[in-house]
Design a protein around this motif. Structure first.
Motif, mmCIF file in Angstrom:
data_model
loop_
_atom_site.group_PDB
_atom_site.id
_atom_site.type_symbol
_atom_site.label_atom_id
_atom_site.label_comp_id
_atom_site.label_asym_id
_atom_site.label_seq_id
_atom_site.Cartn_x
_atom_site.Cartn_y
_atom_site.Cartn_z
ATOM 1 N N THR A 34 -4.487 14.459 -0.778
ATOM 2 C CA THR A 34 -3.143 14.834 -0.364
ATOM 3 C C THR A 34 -2.879 15.129 1.018
ATOM 4 N N ASN A 35 -3.823 15.096 1.960
ATOM 5 C CA ASN A 35 -3.576 15.420 3.384
ATOM 6 C C ASN A 35 -3.471 13.902 3.917
ATOM 7 N N ARG A 36 -2.374 13.343 3.693
ATOM 8 C CA ARG A 36 -2.340 11.936 4.373
ATOM 9 C C ARG A 36 -1.397 12.046 5.672
ATOM 10 N N ARG A 37 -2.026 11.720 6.795
ATOM 11 C CA ARG A 37 -1.109 11.979 8.019
ATOM 12 C C ARG A 37 -0.324 10.852 8.121
ATOM 13 N N PHE A 38 -0.138 9.467 7.655
ATOM 14 C CA PHE A 38 0.564 8.639 7.615
ATOM 15 C C PHE A 38 1.796 8.907 7.132
ATOM 16 N N LEU A 39 1.665 9.590 5.744
ATOM 17 C CA LEU A 39 2.913 9.815 4.676
ATOM 18 C C LEU A 39 3.507 11.088 5.457
ATOM 19 N N MET A 40 2.934 11.854 5.834
ATOM 20 C CA MET A 40 3.420 13.457 6.606
ATOM 21 C C MET A 40 4.345 12.795 7.992
ATOM 22 N N ARG A 41 3.767 11.972 8.583
ATOM 23 C CA ARG A 41 4.255 11.322 9.772
ATOM 24 C C ARG A 41 5.502 10.757 9.257
ATOM 25 N N ALA A 89 0.820 -1.169 0.042
ATOM 26 C CA ALA A 89 0.079 0.031 -0.136
ATOM 27 C C ALA A 89 0.833 1.360 -0.086
ATOM 28 N N LEU A 90 2.178 1.001 0.566
ATOM 29 C CA LEU A 90 2.788 2.312 0.600
ATOM 30 C C LEU A 90 3.155 3.127 -0.574
ATOM 31 N N PRO A 91 3.801 2.079 -1.496
ATOM 32 C CA PRO A 91 4.098 2.889 -3.025
ATOM 33 C C PRO A 91 2.826 3.276 -3.672
ATOM 34 N N LEU A 92 1.981 2.215 -3.757
ATOM 35 C CA LEU A 92 0.554 2.839 -4.220
ATOM 36 C C LEU A 92 0.022 4.294 -3.696
ATOM 37 N N GLY A 93 0.175 4.306 -2.340
ATOM 38 C CA GLY A 93 -0.478 5.617 -1.894
ATOM 39 C C GLY A 93 0.267 6.619 -2.216
ATOM 40 N N LEU A 94 1.953 6.428 -2.449
ATOM 41 C CA LEU A 94 2.640 7.528 -2.907
ATOM 42 C C LEU A 94 2.350 7.766 -4.381
ATOM 43 N N LEU A 95 1.935 6.834 -4.994
ATOM 44 C CA LEU A 95 1.760 7.121 -6.835
ATOM 45 C C LEU A 95 0.333 7.863 -6.582
ATOM 46 N N LEU A 96 -0.663 7.337 -5.660
ATOM 47 C CA LEU A 96 -1.865 8.180 -5.834
ATOM 48 C C LEU A 96 -1.711 9.557 -5.432
ATOM 49 N N VAL A 97 -1.135 9.963 -4.348
ATOM 50 C CA VAL A 97 -1.101 11.358 -4.006
ATOM 51 C C VAL A 97 -0.459 12.230 -5.027
ATOM 52 N N ALA A 98 0.504 11.629 -5.811
ATOM 53 C CA ALA A 98 1.585 12.286 -6.606
ATOM 54 C C ALA A 98 0.713 12.588 -7.995
ATOM 55 N N SER A 99 -0.143 11.812 -8.340
ATOM 56 C CA SER A 99 -0.625 11.745 -9.741
ATOM 57 C C SER A 99 -2.577 12.239 -9.730
ATOM 58 N N ALA A 100 -3.002 11.421 -8.988
ATOM 59 C CA ALA A 100 -4.644 11.865 -9.322
ATOM 60 C C ALA A 100 -4.953 13.123 -8.927
ATOM 61 N N PRO A 101 -4.766 13.611 -7.643
ATOM 62 C CA PRO A 101 -5.097 15.064 -7.262
ATOM 63 C C PRO A 101 -4.156 16.008 -8.262
ATOM 64 N N ARG A 102 -3.229 15.676 -8.667
ATOM 65 C CA ARG A 102 -2.517 16.740 -9.732
ATOM 66 C C ARG A 102 -3.486 16.910 -10.848
ATOM 67 N N LEU A 103 -3.832 15.844 -11.545
ATOM 68 C CA LEU A 103 -4.573 15.701 -12.622
ATOM 69 C C LEU A 103 -6.012 16.452 -12.478
ATOM 70 N N ALA A 104 -6.519 16.130 -11.257
ATOM 71 C CA ALA A 104 -7.724 16.828 -10.865
ATOM 72 C C ALA A 104 -7.890 18.280 -10.869
ATOM 73 N N HIS A 105 -6.801 18.744 -10.289
ATOM 74 C CA HIS A 105 -6.568 20.056 -9.878
ATOM 75 C C HIS A 105 -6.639 21.009 -11.186
ATOM 76 N N ARG A 106 -6.319 20.524 -12.178
ATOM 77 C CA ARG A 106 -6.356 21.212 -13.520
ATOM 78 C C ARG A 106 -7.527 22.002 -13.987
ATOM 79 N N VAL A 107 -8.661 21.521 -13.189
ATOM 80 C CA VAL A 107 -9.659 22.137 -13.740
ATOM 81 C C VAL A 107 -10.023 23.422 -12.580
#
Length: 862
Positions: A475-482, A433-451
């Motif tokens: 993008t507010n993931r407490r586990f990754l920020m910690r 789940a760790l690399p999948l989580g990093l991939l998700l926070v780095a890609s999906a919100p960045r694409l969505a934010h374009r609108v």
């Protein structure tokens, strides 16, 4: 027990700080007697042989805020001298100027609330003046444990029966429909249960109700409050469904009002929010407070078209009139009322000129709100719930081989293969789940934010609002920020999710482990800036019908303390020190080369020389590479230990779930219910074990060192690995005291803890019968630029910490002392027994009625 100091404080070095921009104010005509007394006390606390009335506290005497806090404490012990607060010290920086400014002020003894009679020694009291009694305390805990276990068992039993019914579906389509039906029914039940419990067990709350803690009435209060906070609807704060939920609980929420705060009022009947009013995030409007072992209820009334900004506290018996505004990082104390149309801010709030309303209305109405509510329900019922609840059932139905592999056997629990498979499964789940989580926070919100575009007003509850919420959630993931915080990796992580940090001046401690935002793509932090924990970047603003995103920039070479809400219109620039809990100004000139403290803020010296003496060579670049490399190696080990600690707990939970599955065929629900109870209750115990193991070789001690000192690195490891998240489930119960004691806190008898956060447990002593309100913090450390300091804090018997009060390091609270809501008690302060203090920074408050007669009952519904 009565709390005693944990250790002797280390003397403060006598290095002189740099003066703030502008220097001290011109001295007013001094009171010669007071000025001479001030000089004598200053000579004692600073160790200076000669102190004149014109000696600058900071630039000439080498004092800092800790030393001056001790000066203020000694002055307060002199009945012939006027009371001196830290605000007075910073604004009048010589003994002559201070005496002149306070000339004619009443003496300390006249301004303080009358103290109660001296407290008896512990042996003489015998516990008779503590909240409740031993029998009531034990019985309350037993009832709470029984209710908790019953609720957890009920949830587990329903989930097991639902899973069995879904698994019996004929194919994936049938299983999906069953998942929708079961999930919708279960969600509806979870949402309606708190409402039913509130009306059946608590009825309608009235202003002025007193509920002694640990009694039977308190058990009902605790049960209803816990169920309300655990309701899944709380996750939809800011939506029309959340307002509907508050109305069902008895709150008066006007048409078109928007409430973003997830702090559900425990006494909702006493909350009134007028039409078209906006209540922002992290607002405490509990409609109750705990003081001296008693729950006191009171009304919170907010008029129409009002605005309550972030990180504010509304105490009981407070009100805002129609069109009124309360600024961020502010509070209203009991009995305060903001008149219609006025703008107040500060803690406690007072009239001001700043305008906090920045977003105009953008259409929208009842139809849009209704459509948003319907679409939310359908999305949850037809998308989220089937995958969350029925996904496993669908998988087993479509992959018979997997079902056969997991089928229970007569000796499964006695075979090492079983436990090896469990360990392998947990490893795949966690580390996959760790690399999948990093991939998700780095890609999906960045694409969505374009609108979305900055400085553009969009209507609430539309497509772009849904995109904005998706970006904030992912993008507010407490586990990754910690995981990445307090290390060089944090700048790379924040850059990955969208922060603008380049060029980065790496220190190894650029950011702490808690940073939040609305959208990371509009957040900028300047070069050389360091940020402690609890920063909230407020890069979105709201009206009752619209929202807008704005670029939010923190200037270069800043240092930001703890628990700061930074608005998009913050008026700070280069080289600023923003102290803990400061209210960042949004009007006036841009502040540069200075420090800011308090709410409302005022200027203080930017830097104390002793805080930069440790790393002068690093700042010159001579040893930066070597020290950073050593710190990086140590932090990398801390990150690995953090992952291992969380992986072990996940493995434990997977083991419990698998054991329940193995035993379900034979024992049915009776096998699932106790396992679910064990899974929840084991979290706090695991936290205490983490605490002990982390500090076994390197126990917490008072320190004054550089951030490149190995002792500080071990302290950072302590912040990262143990977690208090699991202990929150025990708020308001005797069991939290037991777990805190296991974790190293010196805590007395029958302490009522409604949600206090202790940053360093082993450096805190809490006396008998204390009352710790929700959101309060006791932090026994401070970091300013490259220096780190920690000292014990002692809270005497029967003290009260108000809602969201913050107690710093090296503090002593005398027996029976009370801190008002949203108080910031600065480092080194000594609060005399029985005193009532409040404000940011804290100061003695005059005598008050503990519960105002004018309780500001809820206004008629609008």
């Amino acid at each position: 027990m009565t709390a005693k100091p944990l250790a002797t404080r280390a003397p403060s070095p006598a290095a002189a700080p740099e003066p703030a921009a502008g220097g001290p104010e011109p001295a007013e005509p001094a009171d010669a007697g007071a000025a001479g007394a001030f000089c004598g006390i200053l000579a004692e606390v600073t160790g200076s042989p000669e102190v004149s009335a014109d000696s600058d506290f900071f630039a000439e005497l080498g004092a800092d805020s800790l030393v001056m806090a001790r000066f203020c404490a000694r002055v307060r012990k002199r009945a012939d001298l006027p009371a001196v607060s830290m605000r007075d010290v910073y604004q009048h920086r010589t003994a002559g100027a201070l005496a002149g400014a306070l000339a004619g002020s009443p003496a300390t003894a006249e301004t303080r609330a009358p103290a109660p009679e001296p407290a008896a020694a512990p042996a003489e009291r015998g516990g008779r003046d503590l909240p409740g009694g031993p029998c009531a305390y034990v019985l309350c805990g037993a009832l709470q444990l029984l209710l908790f276990c019953g609720y957890a068992s009920l949830i587990a039993g329903i989930a097991a029966l639902g899973y069995e019914w879904i698994s019996a579906g004929d194919g994936a389509g049938d299983a999906y429909l069953r998942s929708v039906l079961f999930g919708s029914g279960a969600l509806l039940t979870l949402c309606l249960l708190p409402v039913a419990a509130k009306w059946l067990l608590a009825g309608r709350y009235r202003p002025g109700t007193r509920i002694p803690v640990w009694g039977p009435r308190y058990v009902r209060f605790w049960l209803v409050k816990t169920l309300m906070l655990a309701n899944p609807v709380v996750l939809l704060a800011g939506s029309p469904l959340y307002s509907l939920y508050l109305r069902a609980l008895g709150a008066r929420i006007g048409r078109g009002a928007v409430v973003f705060s997830r702090h559900v009022p425990a006494c909702p009947d006493l909350l009134t929010v007028g039409p078209r009013t906006v209540v922002r995030r992290d607002v405490y409007l509990n409609c109750y407070r705990a003081e001296a072992g008693v729950i006191r209820t009171g009304a919170v009334t907010i008029g129409a078209d009002a605005l309550v900004s972030e990180a504010t506290v509304l105490d009981i018996a407070t009100a805002l009139g129609d069109g009124a505004q309360l600024g961020h990082a502010s509070s209203l104390h009991s009995g305060q009322a903001v008149p219609a149309g006025e703008r107040w801010y500060g803690s406690p709030a007072a009239p001001g000129r700043a305008d906090f309303r920045t977003v105009p209305s953008a259409g929208g109405g009842a139809l849009r709100r209704a459509a948003h509510g319907v679409l939310t329900v359908l999305t949850v019922a037809w998308v989220y719930l089937p995958f969350a609840i029925g996904g496993a059932g669908i998988l087993l139905a479509e992959v018979p081989q997997l079902e056969a592999a997991l089928a229970p056997g007569p000796t499964a629990l006695t075979s090492w293969v079983f436990y090896a498979e469990v360990l392998g499964l947990s490893t795949v789940l966690f580390f996959g789940a760790l690399p999948l989580g990093l991939l998700l926070v780095a890609s999906a919100p960045r694409l969505a934010h374009r609108v979305l575009r900055p400085d553009t007003v969009y209507p609430l509850y539309g497509v772009r609002y849904a995109v904005h919420r998706f970006v904030a959630l992912t993008t507010n993931r407490r586990f990754l920020m910690r995981l990445f915080g307090d290390s060089c990796a944090v700048t790379h992580y924040l850059g990955l999710i969208g922060y603008r940090l380049a060029p980065v001046q790496q220190t190894g401690s650029n950011f702490g482990t808690e940073v939040r935002h609305e959208t990371p793509y509009l957040a900028t932090v300047g070069t050389g800036t360091m940020v402690a924990d609890g920063l909230a970047m407020l890069d979105a603003d709201y009206s009752h019908t619209s929202f807008a995103l704005s670029r939010t920039a923190v200037g270069p070479r800043n240092f930001l303390g703890n628990h700061i809400a930074y608005p998009s219109r913050g008026r700070t620039g280069d080289n600023c020190l923003l102290a803990t809990k400061v209210m960042v100004p949004v009007d006036g000139e841009v502040r540069e080369n200075t420090g800011l403290l308090g709410s409302p803020c005022f200027e203080i010296p930017r830097t104390v020389l002793r805080d930069t003496a440790f790393d002068e060579d690093v700042r010159d670049g001579r040893d930066l590479r070597a020290k950073l490399a050593a710190k990086n190696r140590h932090n990398a080990v801390s990150m690995v230990l953090y992952l291992l600690a969380r992986w072990l707990f996940v493995s434990w939970l997977v083991l419990l779930a698998t054991v329940a599955a193995e035993l379900y065929a034979q024992y049915g629900v009776w096998a699932v219910a106790p396992v679910n109870v064990a899974a929840v209750l084991s979290g706090p115990l695991y936290f205490a074990l983490e605490e002990r193991l982390t500090t076994a070789r390197h126990p917490l001690r008072p320190m004054f060192c550089s951030i490149y000192d190995r002792r500080f690195w071990y302290h950072e490891r302590y912040w990262k690995i143990p977690s208090e998240t699991y202990v929150r489930v025990l708020n308001g119960t005797p069991f939290k005291n037991a777990v805190m004691r296991l974790a190293g806190v010196r805590i007395g008898r029958r302490v009522f803890d409604d949600g206090c956060h202790l940053t360093e447990r082993a450096l805190v002593a809490i006396g008998d019968g204390c009352t710790l309100n929700a959101g309060s913090v006791v932090q026994t450390h401070s970091q300013e630029d490259g220096a780190f300091k920690s000292e014990p804090t002692v809270i005497g018997a029967r003290c009260t910490l108000g809602v969201r009060a913050f107690v710093h390091y090296g503090v002593e609270l005398g027996d029976g002392a009370v801190l008002a809501p949203d108080t910031f008690l600065m480092k080194g302060e000594a609060v005399p027994p029985g005193d009532h203090w409040g404000g940011n920074p804290a100061r003695p408050l005059p005598a008050r009625d503990p519960y105002p007669a004018a309780a500001l009952a809820p206004a008629p519904g609008r």
